[in-house]
Design a protein around this motif. Sequence first.
Motif, short mmCIF file in Angstrom:
data_model
loop_
_atom_site.label_atom_id
_atom_site.label_comp_id
_atom_site.label_asym_id
_atom_site.label_seq_id
_atom_site.Cartn_x
_atom_site.Cartn_y
_atom_site.Cartn_z
N THR A 1 -20.85 9.76 22.16
CA THR A 1 -20.87 8.56 21.41
C THR A 1 -19.87 7.58 21.87
O THR A 1 -18.63 7.95 21.96
N VAL A 2 -20.14 6.38 22.25
CA VAL A 2 -19.52 5.17 22.39
C VAL A 2 -19.44 4.41 21.09
O VAL A 2 -20.47 3.79 20.69
N ARG A 3 -18.18 4.28 20.44
CA ARG A 3 -17.78 3.42 19.28
C ARG A 3 -17.21 2.15 20.08
O ARG A 3 -16.15 2.04 20.55
N ARG A 4 -17.89 0.95 19.68
CA ARG A 4 -17.16 -0.30 19.95
C ARG A 4 -16.82 -1.09 18.83
O ARG A 4 -17.62 -1.09 17.78
N LEU A 5 -15.49 -1.40 18.65
CA LEU A 5 -15.25 -2.51 17.48
C LEU A 5 -14.91 -4.04 18.09
O LEU A 5 -14.47 -3.96 19.09
N VAL A 6 -15.38 -4.81 17.58
CA VAL A 6 -15.20 -6.13 17.91
C VAL A 6 -14.25 -6.72 16.86
O VAL A 6 -14.40 -6.74 15.62
N VAL A 7 -13.00 -7.18 17.30
CA VAL A 7 -11.65 -7.48 16.44
C VAL A 7 -11.53 -9.00 16.74
O VAL A 7 -11.75 -9.59 17.77
N ASP A 8 -11.11 -9.59 15.68
CA ASP A 8 -10.51 -11.00 15.57
C ASP A 8 -9.05 -10.83 15.50
O ASP A 8 -8.43 -10.56 14.33
N PRO A 9 -8.24 -10.83 16.57
CA PRO A 9 -6.85 -10.30 16.47
C PRO A 9 -6.12 -11.28 15.74
O PRO A 9 -4.82 -11.01 15.20
N ASP A 10 -6.68 -12.50 15.91
CA ASP A 10 -5.64 -13.78 15.10
C ASP A 10 -5.70 -13.69 13.90
O ASP A 10 -4.91 -14.45 13.16
N ALA A 11 -6.98 -13.32 13.11
CA ALA A 11 -7.38 -13.38 11.90
C ALA A 11 -7.01 -12.01 11.25
O ALA A 11 -6.71 -11.82 9.99
N GLY A 12 -6.73 -10.74 12.04
CA GLY A 12 -6.83 -9.42 11.50
C GLY A 12 -7.93 -8.99 10.71
O GLY A 12 -7.74 -8.20 9.84
N THR A 13 -9.23 -9.27 11.36
CA THR A 13 -10.32 -8.85 10.68
C THR A 13 -11.28 -8.15 11.69
O THR A 13 -11.05 -8.41 13.03
N LEU A 14 -11.94 -7.19 11.06
CA LEU A 14 -12.92 -6.44 12.04
C LEU A 14 -14.36 -7.11 11.99
O LEU A 14 -14.71 -7.40 10.80
N LEU A 15 -14.93 -7.64 12.83
CA LEU A 15 -15.91 -8.55 12.82
C LEU A 15 -17.42 -7.60 13.13
O LEU A 15 -18.28 -7.86 12.50
N GLU A 16 -17.29 -6.57 13.89
CA GLU A 16 -18.50 -5.94 14.00
C GLU A 16 -18.20 -4.19 14.69
O GLU A 16 -17.15 -4.16 15.24
N ARG A 17 -18.78 -3.54 14.35
CA ARG A 17 -18.75 -1.82 14.72
C ARG A 17 -20.22 -1.47 15.29
O ARG A 17 -21.37 -1.74 14.68
N VAL A 18 -20.23 -0.95 16.60
CA VAL A 18 -21.38 -0.47 17.18
C VAL A 18 -21.19 0.94 17.58
O VAL A 18 -20.36 1.23 18.16
N ASP A 19 -22.15 1.94 17.20
CA ASP A 19 -22.25 3.34 17.60
C ASP A 19 -23.38 3.72 18.45
O ASP A 19 -24.41 3.43 17.93
N ALA A 20 -23.06 4.03 19.52
CA ALA A 20 -24.18 4.38 20.54
C ALA A 20 -24.24 5.83 20.86
O ALA A 20 -23.19 6.43 21.61
#
Length: 498
Positions: free
Chosen positions: A438-457
């Motif tokens: 499984t490849v887990r991808r997190l998309v992060v906005d580091p300047d706001a400290g928020t998690l935008l998206e998670r994808v599990d393939a």
Amino acid sequence: MEDAQSDADLLARARTHPEILGVLYERHAVAVHRYLSRRVGTGPADDLLGEVFLAAVEARLRVQPHPSGSALPWLYGIAGNVVRGHLRRRPGWTPALADDVDWDAVDDRVDAVARRGELRAALGTLSVEDRQIVLLVAWDGLTPTEAADALGISPVAGPQPPAPRAQPRPGRARHARTDRTGEPPMSLDTLLSSTAATTDPDPAVLAAARARLDDRTRTAQTVVLLHRRRARRRRLGLSLAGVAAAGALAVVPLVVDGTTPEAEAAEVLVTAGAAAAAQPDEVGDAPYWHTVSTCAQEGGGQDGTEHRREVWNARVEPGLLLDDAVDADPIGLGAALFPVGGTTVDWDGLTTLPTDPVALRAALLDGLPESSRTDDDVLFDQITALLVESPASPALRGALWQVASQVGGVRLVGEVTDAAGRRGVALEQTLTGGDGSTVRRLVVDPDAGTLLERVDAYDGPGTESDLRYRSTYLVQGPAGTLPVQPQLPPGCTTFERC
């Protein structure tokens, strides 16, 4: 060299040199501990001293030095916020208890039992703000202008008036004369001076708080270096773009300065943690935490159609789930529970979780049942859940990102656009088990400290081959009401047990 500089000079440099806060710690830690001891007692002050200076690491980015040149008004302002948070977490606290003082701890410093409560009564005619000013001046030695600065109050132009004075309430004074000591009540000055004395902290307490500060400032230094690298990378990208426009082929390197994708990923997560910890605490007394996301699944019989999901996690049931892929009717939920280690905690339980990254990691791994999943796999699942659908405080969110930065095998991919069209930084982790991976991808906005998206393939044999699941997190925040009231199914008495 820093030892010879003024507090104002040190604060001006601390934004880009966070390690300088160590000098301010050596100058003012004892005074800050006395401030805490006067308001909550020596034991809690020992625990809270480190919290004040950890908060100062983030607050240094917004500090405006006081004209007096002293850092104490700023540090006392931070300490006041820490005390408020401490008192709010105590059993029995209500919004009506707006004081920043544990008056029982104050009474413990009064020699005569009969005198206990007199200071609180004497200050009772003042507003909370005026009481704070009186205590900052009388207990902590600030001028009225410095006290106003510590409280974030804009001083009135022109000469400053003396600190507010107060007299005991008439009813309380008569009661003191006739029923307790038979003597006139003490003057306010005498009451204040008699309760100002505290015990200085043990050297071991000072050393432990300094060690925590040093750990945090090292992290903050990493964040500063990351921002510098990102700025250099942007400048390099612009330069290479100019070369490409001239007809040459240019590729912007992912790794600079000899770092690895794993180290770069950790820096992104540390940056996100610093940004999250600096956000305002929005939860307050809100009864719900509302999150909105879109989800899509490809494979496993699904065609990737996007659906919308809204959750209102509740302090006390009912909560609410609206998910157009599950049911068109509102789905009632029990009181919110959040995964922590091998158990769950309720809304109030979140406030008891440690915000020290080492202690938090231990709590997230405590009591986990044996399974084929690795600790890093479980950590990422728990961190994601707490970041997107829980009313975690800014301090806890910051610590969660810090724990994520310590998870192994996470690598930086680069800047991407999520399914909602927002720019972020993608990080990936590959997990292997059984016959697939499984490849887990997190998309992060580091300047706001928020998690935008998670994808599990998932890639493996059988019917789940090439399964891909995406969650894009759009909104989260406190809510005061539910849009609709869910109905209990027949035969159920609570949503939790239905």
